[in-house]
Write an enzyme that holds these catalytic residues in place. Structure first.
Site, mmCIF file in Angstrom:
data_model
loop_
_atom_site.group_PDB
_atom_site.id
_atom_site.type_symbol
_atom_site.label_atom_id
_atom_site.label_comp_id
_atom_site.label_asym_id
_atom_site.label_seq_id
_atom_site.Cartn_x
_atom_site.Cartn_y
_atom_site.Cartn_z
ATOM 1 N N ASP A 63 0.957 -1.376 -0.004
ATOM 2 C CA ASP A 63 -0.019 0.137 0.105
ATOM 3 C C ASP A 63 0.998 1.242 -0.025
ATOM 4 O OD1 ASP A 63 -2.564 0.529 -0.046
ATOM 5 O OD2 ASP A 63 -3.140 0.716 1.891
ATOM 6 N N ASP A 65 3.842 1.772 -1.178
ATOM 7 C CA ASP A 65 4.398 1.903 -2.633
ATOM 8 C C ASP A 65 3.398 2.676 -3.667
ATOM 9 O OD1 ASP A 65 7.046 1.223 -2.114
ATOM 10 O OD2 ASP A 65 6.760 -0.979 -2.476
ATOM 11 N N ASP A 67 0.635 4.113 -2.803
ATOM 12 C CA ASP A 67 0.279 5.233 -2.553
ATOM 13 C C ASP A 67 1.308 6.298 -2.963
ATOM 14 O OD1 ASP A 67 -2.319 4.657 -1.639
ATOM 15 O OD2 ASP A 67 -1.505 4.436 0.478
ATOM 16 N N SER A 112 -13.819 5.358 -5.353
ATOM 17 C CA SER A 112 -13.015 5.083 -4.319
ATOM 18 C C SER A 112 -12.895 6.506 -3.526
ATOM 19 C CB SER A 112 -11.566 4.889 -4.847
ATOM 20 O OG SER A 112 -11.301 6.037 -5.746
ATOM 21 N N LEU A 113 -12.030 6.569 -2.423
ATOM 22 C CA LEU A 113 -11.913 7.791 -1.535
ATOM 23 C C LEU A 113 -10.649 8.289 -1.788
ATOM 24 C CD1 LEU A 113 -13.150 6.037 1.558
ATOM 25 C CD2 LEU A 113 -14.582 7.595 0.252
ATOM 26 N N GLU A 146 -14.989 6.166 11.158
ATOM 27 C CA GLU A 146 -15.313 4.762 11.165
ATOM 28 C C GLU A 146 -14.000 3.902 10.555
ATOM 29 O OE1 GLU A 146 -17.895 2.982 7.964
ATOM 30 O OE2 GLU A 146 -18.262 5.022 7.447
ATOM 31 N N LYS A 148 -11.707 1.660 8.622
ATOM 32 C CA LYS A 148 -11.703 1.522 7.237
ATOM 33 C C LYS A 148 -11.247 -0.010 7.069
ATOM 34 C CE LYS A 148 -9.750 2.757 2.548
ATOM 35 N NZ LYS A 148 -9.169 1.368 2.169
ATOM 36 N N ASP A 150 -10.365 -3.544 5.710
ATOM 37 C CA ASP A 150 -9.596 -3.945 4.775
ATOM 38 C C ASP A 150 -9.804 -5.329 4.103
ATOM 39 O OD1 ASP A 150 -7.397 -4.081 2.969
ATOM 40 O OD2 ASP A 150 -5.995 -4.939 4.222
ATOM 41 N N ARG A 169 -17.087 -4.387 -6.747
ATOM 42 C CA ARG A 169 -16.849 -3.186 -7.344
ATOM 43 C C ARG A 169 -16.347 -2.955 -8.950
ATOM 44 N NH1 ARG A 169 -13.519 1.667 -4.409
ATOM 45 N NH2 ARG A 169 -11.643 0.124 -4.871
ATOM 46 N N GLU A 204 -17.950 -4.236 2.962
ATOM 47 C CA GLU A 204 -16.957 -4.718 2.678
ATOM 48 C C GLU A 204 -17.140 -6.361 3.369
ATOM 49 O OE1 GLU A 204 -12.862 -3.505 1.148
ATOM 50 O OE2 GLU A 204 -14.795 -2.467 1.569
ATOM 51 N N TYR A 256 -21.734 -0.191 5.423
ATOM 52 C CA TYR A 256 -21.552 1.185 5.625
ATOM 53 C C TYR A 256 -21.748 2.143 4.696
ATOM 54 C CZ TYR A 256 -17.261 0.140 2.623
ATOM 55 O OH TYR A 256 -16.441 -0.154 1.566
ATOM 56 N N LYS A 320 -16.736 10.933 7.046
ATOM 57 C CA LYS A 320 -17.867 11.453 5.959
ATOM 58 C C LYS A 320 -18.678 12.402 6.711
ATOM 59 C CE LYS A 320 -17.977 6.687 4.225
ATOM 60 N NZ LYS A 320 -19.194 5.498 4.172
ATOM 61 N N LYS A 344 -5.258 7.396 6.211
ATOM 62 C CA LYS A 344 -4.561 5.922 6.090
ATOM 63 C C LYS A 344 -3.691 5.988 7.324
ATOM 64 C CE LYS A 344 -5.089 3.449 3.061
ATOM 65 N NZ LYS A 344 -4.474 3.623 1.643
ATOM 66 N N CYS A 449 24.489 -21.575 25.097
ATOM 67 C CA CYS A 449 24.011 -21.727 23.693
ATOM 68 C C CYS A 449 22.591 -22.508 24.088
ATOM 69 C CB CYS A 449 24.765 -22.484 22.796
ATOM 70 S SG CYS A 449 23.833 -22.930 21.363
ATOM 71 N N CYS A 452 23.320 -26.120 22.346
ATOM 72 C CA CYS A 452 23.965 -26.967 22.753
ATOM 73 C C CYS A 452 24.878 -26.885 24.105
ATOM 74 C CB CYS A 452 25.044 -27.161 21.749
ATOM 75 S SG CYS A 452 26.143 -25.773 21.626
ATOM 76 N N CYS A 467 27.606 -18.616 20.137
ATOM 77 C CA CYS A 467 28.061 -19.934 20.717
ATOM 78 C C CYS A 467 29.359 -20.284 20.347
ATOM 79 C CB CYS A 467 26.848 -20.782 20.174
ATOM 80 S SG CYS A 467 27.291 -22.572 20.253
ATOM 81 N N CYS A 473 27.698 -27.695 17.598
ATOM 82 C CA CYS A 473 26.332 -27.112 17.929
ATOM 83 C C CYS A 473 25.339 -27.446 16.749
ATOM 84 C CB CYS A 473 26.349 -25.628 17.902
ATOM 85 S SG CYS A 473 24.946 -24.791 18.039
#
Length: 725
Positions: A63, A65, A67, A112-113, A146, A148, A150, A169, A204, A256, A320, A344, A449, A452, A467, A473
């Site tokens: 998300d 990347d 955005d 979308s929003l 409210e 969001k 996913d 959608r 959703e 919603y 909203k 977000k 360790c 061992c 160790c 080991c």
């Protein structure tokens, strides 16, 4: 949307587009051609991301990347409005519906929003609303806030109280008909009492954390593909062509919003939500009314703290305008309503509980603390483990002894904030001391360790305990064997980490040489192996053949496979090219001591320092290690490393850096070609750099090259330089 991550978009130039954003080249510094090229790449990458996320239920980038790339696209369009493309990502909602379902045209588009990423964005959202409506700052204006969810957006159409159609959608205008599947969701009402004659309920579809974990356990037991996160599981389940599969999946639905209506539900957003709840739909109890941006942000913070304990995934809070009459006046932009915005969460951050701290032992003996967490989704992936680095990090100190996290230590039972470093490795970023138990003990790193029982010693200047058991080991032995068969080492087809663990536990292998003795030790090998779970005549025979194929192997792979501390893949290549043969390399390492000719020759290799040299010399002067290496080499035919013919090469001996977007070859191809011509390829620009090859979006490296007076070439000039060769 969360979790558009993965390798699929590499062919679409994802890494190049992400590099451009990361470099943060100011939009005002772009020329028109560079801007046009970048918009083309962004359209391709973002279009592919949308298709993977909405149509294939197989996210390919995170998300964060997504955005960042979309914001970058909008900024460039604002700077160069004449370059806006017909397929601009800023004009798209969702993705084209799958061909596997019949199509449904939404009577009211499913848009979308717009997004808010910080508190300032929320204040500006309120300011834009007031300005559009002609309200001053003192006028009363309320909003709903409210979580969001996913999941996967779904529209349910009821006529005269009966469910007649359900649709995804899709691209916002046309969705997929998933009516049969939606009827299997336990909290989707089949009929309603007292509803308008026409009512499209929107919400959703999601999967709770416990149900997701149980589903993945069943998938694993059945030998089927496991889902990366609850959103993928929910989307993949709802979009099954066979409704009986959907019925077997534990889906739920939060309502919603609404689409087409024959009569209003209420006069306010909150009133409409309450009406939907009264009709039998599950609505979110965390929805409240806020009368200011400050109240909205306060609710956002509260929900963020509860995120890990909700039992389902959310990726922000939606605000909203509460008055539906004002919503009507505000209307819509091309793809988003003016009266709503999604605040977000930082995509790689989440709060959860630290249940325990386990100690893992690596191939070099390093004791690494690992946090075992109450599962939480971070950046689109369910995280239940996180690295804690070392005892200093746990104590709230860095490697210099300075405070991190304001000096807050980490204890079992703490409420911790988790992030994904580089969108890959989960780490602990912060601790909420207000939720710490008064009797929570301070964590102490073990001095022996856990595998061992040998002493675990922290040497001066080292950040970790190690160790001292060495080959006795079991943890070190297994990890060394896993490294030995890894991709850049021997890479034996059919012998991976899982098989190494199995063979070690069964006593078949204890060191690398044992791998090449398997066929001889166990007769034909095939007969004993084929009777084990997961093996048959063909797979067993293939494994032994694959092992034999690796008896002839390049020198650099052997050096890397030994797993010597500080000697990675690149260093192994340097050593192989310098010494050429195993005999020369082995003899030099066995005799190298500080100050003698072999030591000085080793340090003369560009890229080898005192730390690596010490590690090499130490390894080849331990009797047990040398005996193990000699047993291995006896089974091998190690190839002589061929030095590249650099006669007449204009770049032989020069250090080259590639940056920006290469359009005529991949970065890997460019590096390989340069190295074949005798050049050293570096990832950073310094005074030692001779040539910078810069494509579009070169950013800070190009700027630094100019400051240092380094020769800079575009891709065409670079290809022309090496063309005769």
């Amino acid at each position: 949307m969360t979790g558009r991550r993965g390798p699929t978009l590499l062919s679409l130039g994802l890494n190049r587009a992400r590099d451009t954003v990361t470099a943060q080249t100011p939009v005002t510094d772009l020329d028109e051609q560079t801007a046009r090229d970048e918009l083309a790449r962004l359209a391709k990458v973002l279009g592919g991301a949308n298709a993977a996320y909405h149509t294939s239920d197989d996210p390919v980038i995170s998300d964060a990347d997504y955005d960042a790339l979309k914001r970058r696209n909008s900024e460039i369009e604002a700077q160069f409005p004449g370059l806006k493309r017909k397929d601009s990502p800023s004009e798209q909602v969702g993705a084209t519906p799958s061909e596997g379902f019949s199509k449904v045209t939404h009577a009211v588009p499913m848009l979308s929003l717009a997004n808010a990423f910080d508190d300032t964005d929320v204040v500006e959202f309120d300011g834009r609303i007031r300005k559009y409506l002609g309200l001053d700052g003192a006028a009363a204006l309320s909003y709903t806030a409210e979580p969001k969810i996913d999941g996967l957006s779904l529209s349910l159409r009821y006529e005269k109280g009966e469910l007649v159609q359900a649709a995804t959608r899709g691209d916002g205008t046309v969705g997929e008909n998933v009516t049969a599947n939606a009827r299997t969701i336990h909290n989707v009402p089949q009929s309603l009492n007292g509803a308008p004659d026409v009512l499209e309920v929107r919400g959703e579809v999601y999967m709770s954390h416990p149900d997701f974990e149980a589903l993945n356990a069943r998938q694993a037991e059945a030998g089927q593909k496991q889902f990366a996160n609850p959103r993928n599981a929910a989307a993949g389940s709802l979009r099954q062509l066979d409704a009986t599969i959907t019925r077997a999946r534990p889906l739920e639905f939060f309502a919603y919003a609404w689409g087409a209506l024959s009569e209003p539900l209420a006069e306010t957003q909150m009133g409409a939500i309450e009406r939907l709840n009264a009709l039998g739909f599950q609505t979110n109890p965390l929805t409240i009314i806020c009368d200011s941006p400050e109240a909205m942000v306060a609710h956002y913070r509260d929900i963020e703290q509860q995120r890990a304990s909700l039992g389902y995934d959310i990726d922000g809070v939606v605000y909203k305008v509460n008055d539906l009459g004002l919503q009507g006046r505000l209307g819509f932009r091309s793809t988003t309503p003016r009266w709503a915005i999604a605040h977000k969460f930082p995509a790689e951050l989440a709060w959860t509980r630290l249940d325990s701290i386990d100690i893992q032992v690596g191939r070099t003996g390093a004791l690494s603390p690992v946090a075992r967490l109450a599962p939480v989704t971070v950046g689109g992936v369910v995280v239940s483990n996180a690295t804690l680095h070392n005892e200093d990090y746990i104590a709230g100190r860095d490697n210099k002894g300075d405070e991190i996290r304001e000096g807050k230590d980490i204890r079992v039972g703490d409420w911790v904030q988790v992030y994904r470093a580089g969108d890959v490795i989960p780490k602990v970023a912060d601790v909420d001391l207000s939720k710490r138990s008064k009797d929570a003990p301070v964590f102490e790193m073990p001095h022996s360790c856990p595998q061992c029982g040998s002493d675990a010693v922290r040497e001066p200047g080292d950040a970790v305990r190690r160790c001292t058991g060495g080959l006795i080991c079991p943890a070190q032995a297994v990890e060394k064997l896993k490294h030995f068969v890894s991709r850049s080492a021997f890479d034996i087809d059919g012998l991976g980490a899982k098989q190494v663990e199995q063979f070690y536990a069964d006593g078949w292998i204890a060191e690398p040489a044992d791998i090449f003795e398997l066929r001889a030790k166990y007769g034909s090998g095939v007969q004993q192996l084929k009777n084990r779970e997961g093996w048959g005549d063909k797979s067993a025979s293939n494994l032994f053949d694959a092992i034999d194929d690796r008896r002839n192997i390049p020198l650099n792979r052997v050096i890397f496979a030994l797993g010597i501390r500080h000697v990675g893949d690149a260093a192994a290549n340097l050593l192989a090219l310098h010494y050429a043969t195993w005999d020369a390399f082995s003899a030099a390492m066995r005799t190298a001591q500080e100050g003698n000719p072999a030591w000085n020759d080793l340090l003369s290799i560009d890229g080898v320092g005192a730390v690596m040299a010490t590690s090499l010399a130490t390894t080849f002067n331990q009797a047990a290690e040398i005996a193990s290496i000699d047993r291995l080499v006896a089974h091998l035919d190690i190839q002589t490393a061929a030095r590249p013919d650099t006669a007449g090469s204009p770049v032989a001996g020069k250090t080259v850096v590639f940056t920006g977007t290469l359009e005529k070859m991949t970065r890997a191809e460019a590096k390989a070609r340069a190295e074949a011509l005798g050049a050293k390829v570096s990832g950073s620009v310094s005074a030692k750099t001779d040539i910078l090859v810069a494509g579009p979006g070169a950013g800070s490296k190009a700027k630094k090259a100019v400051e240092l007076g380094i020769e800079t070439l575009d891709e065409d000039a670079w290809l022309e330089l090496i063309a005769p060769l």
